[in-house]
Motif scaffolding. Structure first.
Motif, PDB file in Angstrom:
ATOM      1  N   UNK A 404     -31.579 -58.331 108.502  1.00  0.00           N
ATOM      2  CA  UNK A 404     -30.750 -58.956 107.472  1.00  0.00           C
ATOM      3  C   UNK A 404     -29.598 -59.707 108.128  1.00  0.00           C
ATOM      4  N   UNK A 405     -29.261 -60.868 107.580  1.00  0.00           N
ATOM      5  CA  UNK A 405     -28.175 -61.689 108.127  1.00  0.00           C
ATOM      6  C   UNK A 405     -27.116 -61.951 107.068  1.00  0.00           C
ATOM      7  N   UNK A 406     -25.951 -62.355 107.554  1.00  0.00           N
ATOM      8  CA  UNK A 406     -24.813 -62.634 106.679  1.00  0.00           C
ATOM      9  C   UNK A 406     -24.060 -63.835 107.213  1.00  0.00           C
ATOM     10  N   UNK A 407     -23.045 -64.283 106.456  1.00  0.00           N
ATOM     11  CA  UNK A 407     -22.250 -65.422 106.905  1.00  0.00           C
ATOM     12  C   UNK A 407     -20.912 -65.450 106.188  1.00  0.00           C
ATOM     13  N   UNK A 408     -19.941 -66.108 106.807  1.00  0.00           N
ATOM     14  CA  UNK A 408     -18.684 -66.422 106.144  1.00  0.00           C
ATOM     15  C   UNK A 408     -18.911 -67.592 105.194  1.00  0.00           C
ATOM     16  N   UNK A 409     -18.175 -67.621 104.106  1.00  0.00           N
ATOM     17  CA  UNK A 409     -18.183 -68.812 103.270  1.00  0.00           C
ATOM     18  C   UNK A 409     -17.497 -69.929 104.044  1.00  0.00           C
ATOM     19  N   UNK A 420     -17.306 -63.310 102.053  1.00  0.00           N
ATOM     20  CA  UNK A 420     -18.463 -63.271 102.946  1.00  0.00           C
ATOM     21  C   UNK A 420     -19.675 -62.934 102.090  1.00  0.00           C
ATOM     22  N   UNK A 421     -20.864 -63.350 102.540  1.00  0.00           N
ATOM     23  CA  UNK A 421     -22.077 -63.060 101.780  1.00  0.00           C
ATOM     24  C   UNK A 421     -23.118 -62.471 102.713  1.00  0.00           C
ATOM     25  N   UNK A 422     -23.997 -61.664 102.147  1.00  0.00           N
ATOM     26  CA  UNK A 422     -25.028 -61.010 102.956  1.00  0.00           C
ATOM     27  C   UNK A 422     -26.275 -60.790 102.127  1.00  0.00           C
ATOM     28  N   UNK A 423     -27.426 -60.811 102.800  1.00  0.00           N
ATOM     29  CA  UNK A 423     -28.653 -60.353 102.178  1.00  0.00           C
ATOM     30  C   UNK A 423     -28.666 -58.838 102.152  1.00  0.00           C
TER      31      UNK A 423
END
Length: 485
Positions: A404-409, A420-423
């Motif tokens: 699973x990956x995530x990222x900053x807006x 921040x968002x994540x699967x």
């Protein structure tokens, strides 16, 4: 260097005239402009006279398009006024800024710290800007109005589906919008292919399929100019694709013949990229020659699952399947790596994603690292000046087995909070406000029928892409009016 900083100051002066109804675009424009000017300043061979001519020409063109701004390029500093938050302020007002404008927008006068952004202007301008630092407080109504005067929850109210793609026959491992582009998105899949899609204007279409890998494509990256895609696969090869022609222009085999799990372009030198493999090696490779740099490989404690550079490409972070996070100093001129430190983040559990951010928001001016750990956690670390990590927040998601990956807006603004968002393996996309200690989840998207493996915004945050383990890619649209560039 001073000439390019003056160009940036000129752009900032006219920035209020660009897209007056879209403050987020103005923020993005200055951020991107600063990046380009910094790169040109480091690489340009033009003499000072040419740069000064460029500055004067650009000033005339901007004046012709937008008219005269709050202050002109002519005259002495004593006759100039400056515009902050739409208000014209004279030099004398600036010298006593704090008591003069406290009724609508409050600022603190303080000493500059190592984490603040500095405009190294010369002469009188330098003295004025060095004397103050504009920092919005919770009472800064004008600052919040620049960001639409909405809460974090309202700003990230993604609900409607713009489009659904299902061109892949197996899990989509990663999804990424092109750099500074709101219309093109690419996907990589376990089926051994990559796809490039156009989502704006409708109808959304698959532009091309990139075929050549013989096993699962584990990771990919757009080049800075978006003309090349770099992909790595369990077949032990890295491939370079010409986006315009869909051709594979170079195949680079891993020197150990191992499966490749991750790849990343150097942010300042796209002729250099990094790979992480299943035999615990991280290697820096020259794109033009296809060969590794001398001194550009290091062994880590586990498989190189995730990579991230800081904004200037000096520090490389590597996450492995043993739960360790290693940092290296990288010389972008000769590709040498020097190990700095290793931190056991979630010992015995894989780190599957790393994202680095110099600032989280205008009100949180500290470098941060966002890390997915296979212990049902999304962790936010503060990066100390000495390079050590301090755990700042931990968010609960479902992740034990999937990558699973995530990222900053991507956009920074004056609004309070940052997202921040994540699967997640529970088939949801999560939005977390890092400024909240309780009830940090400000939005949750439901629509996938399998674990969500990756998430990505386009450049103006009007669209969000998410992909899952069954090969479905959903393009989500923001509620209400979408951003436009």
């Amino acid at each position: 260097m001073a000439s390019w900083q003056q160009v940036l100051a000129l752009d900032a002066k006219y920035n209020a005239y660009r897209a007056p109804n879209n403050p987020q675009f103005r923020t993005l424009y200055i951020k991107r402009r600063s990046q380009l000017l910094k790169e040109n300043a480091a690489a340009s061979d033009k003499d000072a006279a040419s740069r000064r001519d460029y500055l004067h020409t650009r000033a005339r063109l901007l004046a012709a398009k937008y008219g005269s701004p709050a202050f002109s390029d002519q005259g002495s500093i004593k006759s100039r006024s400056f515009s902050f938050g739409g208000r014209s302020i004279s030099k004398s007002t600036i010298e006593n800024l704090e008591p003069k404008i406290g009724d609508t927008r409050k600022y603190h006068r303080r000493q500059r710290s190592s984490g603040s952004v500095k405009f190294n202007l010369d002469g009188p301008m330098k003295r004025i800007f060095d004397s103050i630092e504009v920092v919005p407080t919770k009472e800064a109504e004008a600052s919040r109005a620049m960001a639409g005067d909405k809460s974090v929850s309202e700003n990230y109210a993604f609900a409607g589906m713009h489009h659904i793609f299902d061109q892949h026959t197996d899990a989509v491992t990663s999804v990424k919008f092109a750099n500074d582009d709101k219309s093109r998105v690419a996907c990589s899949s376990v089926d051994g292919t990559l796809s490039v899609c156009q989502v704006i204007p409708p109808p959304a279409t698959v532009i091309c399929m990139l075929k050549g890998h013989t096993e699962a494509v584990s990771d990919f990256q757009w080049s800075l100019s978006n003309d090349i895609i770099l992909s790595v696969s369990f077949d032990g090869t890295a491939r370079l694709w010409n986006v315009a022609s869909s051709d594979c222009i170079r195949i680079i085999k891993d020197i150990t013949g191992a499966e490749l799990h991750s790849c990343l372009f150097h942010p300042l030198n796209n002729n250099m990229f990094v790979t992480g493999n299943s035999k615990c090696f991280v290697q820096i490779i020259n794109l033009s020659t296809g060969k590794g740099y001398k001194g550009g490989s290091c062994k880590i404690t586990g498989m190189g699952m995730a990579l991230a550079f800081d904004s200037v490409g000096k520090t490389l972070w590597v996450g492995d399947d043993k739960g360790s996070l290693s940092s290296f100093n990288v010389d972008h001129t000769n590709g040498k790596m020097i190990r700095v430190r290793r931190v056991a983040v979630c010992e015995g559990h894989a780190i599957t994603s790393i994202s680095a951010r110099a600032w989280v928001s205008r009100e949180a001016r500290e470098p941060s690292l966002l890390v997915n750990c296979s212990i049902n956690s999304l962790c936010l670390f503060r990066i100390s000046p000495d390079g050590s990590l301090q755990l700042k927040k931990r968010f609960s998601i479902r992740q034990k087995f999937s990558r699973v990956r995530s990222t900053f807006c991507p956009l920074m603004s004056f609004r309070q909070g940052a997202c921040v968002i994540s699967g997640s393996e529970d088939m949801c996309v999560y939005f977390f406000d890092i400024g909240k200690d309780k009830k940090a989840c400000v939005n949750k998207l439901l629509g996938h029928s399998a674990p969500v493996l990756d998430v990505c915004f386009n450049c103006d945050e009007s669209l969000l892409a998410s992909c899952d383990a069954q090969g479905m890619v959903i393009i989500w649209k923001r509620e209400g009016k979408q951003g436009a560039l």
